[in-house]
Design a protein around this motif. Structure first.
Motif, short mmCIF file in Angstrom:
data_model
loop_
_atom_site.label_atom_id
_atom_site.label_comp_id
_atom_site.label_asym_id
_atom_site.label_seq_id
_atom_site.Cartn_x
_atom_site.Cartn_y
_atom_site.Cartn_z
N MET A 150 44.33 -18.16 21.97
CA MET A 150 43.11 -18.82 22.47
C MET A 150 42.71 -19.96 21.55
O MET A 150 42.20 -20.99 21.99
CB MET A 150 41.96 -17.82 22.62
N GLY A 151 42.96 -19.79 20.25
CA GLY A 151 42.66 -20.85 19.28
C GLY A 151 43.49 -22.10 19.49
O GLY A 151 43.11 -23.19 19.07
N CYS A 152 44.65 -21.94 20.16
CA CYS A 152 45.47 -23.11 20.49
C CYS A 152 44.82 -23.97 21.57
O CYS A 152 45.10 -25.16 21.68
CB CYS A 152 46.85 -22.67 20.98
N CYS A 153 43.96 -23.38 22.37
CA CYS A 153 43.36 -24.08 23.51
C CYS A 153 41.88 -24.40 23.33
O CYS A 153 41.36 -25.27 24.02
CB CYS A 153 43.53 -23.23 24.77
N VAL A 154 41.20 -23.71 22.47
CA VAL A 154 39.75 -23.87 22.30
C VAL A 154 39.48 -24.45 20.92
O VAL A 154 39.93 -23.88 19.92
CB VAL A 154 39.02 -22.52 22.48
N SER A 155 38.75 -25.55 20.89
CA SER A 155 38.45 -26.15 19.59
C SER A 155 37.41 -25.33 18.85
O SER A 155 36.54 -24.70 19.46
CB SER A 155 37.97 -27.59 19.76
N GLU A 156 37.53 -25.31 17.57
CA GLU A 156 36.60 -24.64 16.66
C GLU A 156 36.48 -23.14 16.88
O GLU A 156 35.47 -22.53 16.55
CB GLU A 156 35.23 -25.31 16.71
N LEU A 157 37.49 -22.53 17.45
CA LEU A 157 37.48 -21.07 17.61
C LEU A 157 37.94 -20.39 16.33
O LEU A 157 37.37 -19.39 15.91
CB LEU A 157 38.40 -20.65 18.77
N ILE A 158 38.96 -20.96 15.70
CA ILE A 158 39.53 -20.36 14.49
C ILE A 158 39.14 -21.22 13.29
O ILE A 158 39.65 -22.31 13.12
CB ILE A 158 41.06 -20.26 14.58
N SER A 159 38.26 -20.70 12.48
CA SER A 159 37.90 -21.37 11.23
C SER A 159 38.76 -20.78 10.11
O SER A 159 39.55 -19.86 10.32
CB SER A 159 36.42 -21.16 10.93
N ARG A 160 38.60 -21.30 8.93
CA ARG A 160 39.36 -20.78 7.78
C ARG A 160 39.04 -19.30 7.57
O ARG A 160 39.95 -18.49 7.35
CB ARG A 160 39.02 -21.58 6.52
N ASN A 161 37.78 -18.91 7.65
CA ASN A 161 37.40 -17.51 7.45
C ASN A 161 37.92 -16.61 8.56
O ASN A 161 38.37 -15.49 8.31
CB ASN A 161 35.88 -17.37 7.31
N VAL A 162 37.86 -17.09 9.81
CA VAL A 162 38.37 -16.30 10.93
C VAL A 162 39.89 -16.15 10.79
O VAL A 162 40.44 -15.07 11.05
CB VAL A 162 38.00 -16.95 12.28
N GLY A 163 40.58 -17.20 10.35
CA GLY A 163 42.02 -17.12 10.13
C GLY A 163 42.37 -16.11 9.06
O GLY A 163 43.33 -15.36 9.20
N ARG A 164 41.59 -16.09 7.99
CA ARG A 164 41.84 -15.10 6.92
C ARG A 164 41.60 -13.69 7.43
O ARG A 164 42.35 -12.77 7.11
CB ARG A 164 40.96 -15.40 5.72
N MET A 165 40.51 -13.52 8.19
CA MET A 165 40.22 -12.20 8.73
C MET A 165 41.33 -11.76 9.71
O MET A 165 41.77 -10.61 9.69
CB MET A 165 38.86 -12.20 9.44
N ALA A 166 41.79 -12.70 10.54
CA ALA A 166 42.88 -12.38 11.48
C ALA A 166 44.15 -12.00 10.71
O ALA A 166 44.86 -11.07 11.11
CB ALA A 166 43.14 -13.57 12.40
N GLY A 167 44.43 -12.71 9.63
CA GLY A 167 45.59 -12.36 8.81
C GLY A 167 45.46 -10.97 8.22
O GLY A 167 46.44 -10.22 8.15
N GLY A 168 44.25 -10.61 7.79
CA GLY A 168 44.01 -9.26 7.26
C GLY A 168 44.20 -8.19 8.32
O GLY A 168 44.80 -7.14 8.06
N ILE A 169 43.70 -8.47 9.52
CA ILE A 169 43.88 -7.51 10.62
C ILE A 169 45.35 -7.39 10.98
O ILE A 169 45.86 -6.30 11.23
CB ILE A 169 43.03 -7.93 11.85
#
Length: 145
Positions: A105-124
């Motif tokens: 979804m981050g590939c299609c929606v701007s500003e969905l994945i921030s640096r913090n969301v990316g880090r959290m996604a990596g942790g998950i």
């Protein structure tokens, strides 16, 4: 469509989706252990089984059901270790799929994945991977019995 991901992020999203899909397919396929029983080819995994014996009370004998399907209940899974593997693997699949779909979804929606969301996604995603490592140790360490 604007994206909130860099080129590396898009590659990560695509690879995450491929890995999550492969993990889910592996979880649902009953081909973890192959063998034979009562002169029939049998296979099973933590979630499904193919060609399994059933007691026929009217004939007072054991017959082979030659079809694939999931276990009738959680308690029908052959052992405690395999029940744990089913839960841990299912949890891992869910986590990996959650991260992969969010990344796509981050590939299609701007500003969905921030640096913090990316880090959290990596942790998950790391936690989902650890679930697979744990399930491999549990299943392999007990020979699936």
């Amino acid at each position: 469509m604007a994206s909130s991901l860099t080129c590396a992020g898009m590659i990560w999203a695509f690879l995450s989706f491929l890995c999550a899909a492969a993990s889910c397919v592996g979880f649902f396929m009953p081909y973890w252990l192959l063998g034979s029983q009562l002169e029939k080819s049998v296979s099973f995994g933590t979630f499904r089984r193919c060609s399994y014996p059933v007691r026929d009370e009217s004939l007072q004998t054991t017959v082979m059901v030659e079809q694939c399907g999931r276990y009738a209940s959680f308690q029908a899974i052959p052992s405690t270790e395999w029940r744990i593997c089913t839960v841990v693997t299912g949890l891992g699949c869910g986590l990996l799929l959650l991260v992969a779909l969010t990344a796509l979804m981050g590939c299609c929606v701007s500003e969905l994945i921030s640096r913090n969301v990316g880090r959290m996604a990596g942790g998950i995603q790391f936690l989902g991977g650890k679930c697979y490592i744990l399930h491999s140790c549990a299943a392999g360490g007990h020979g699936g019995t």
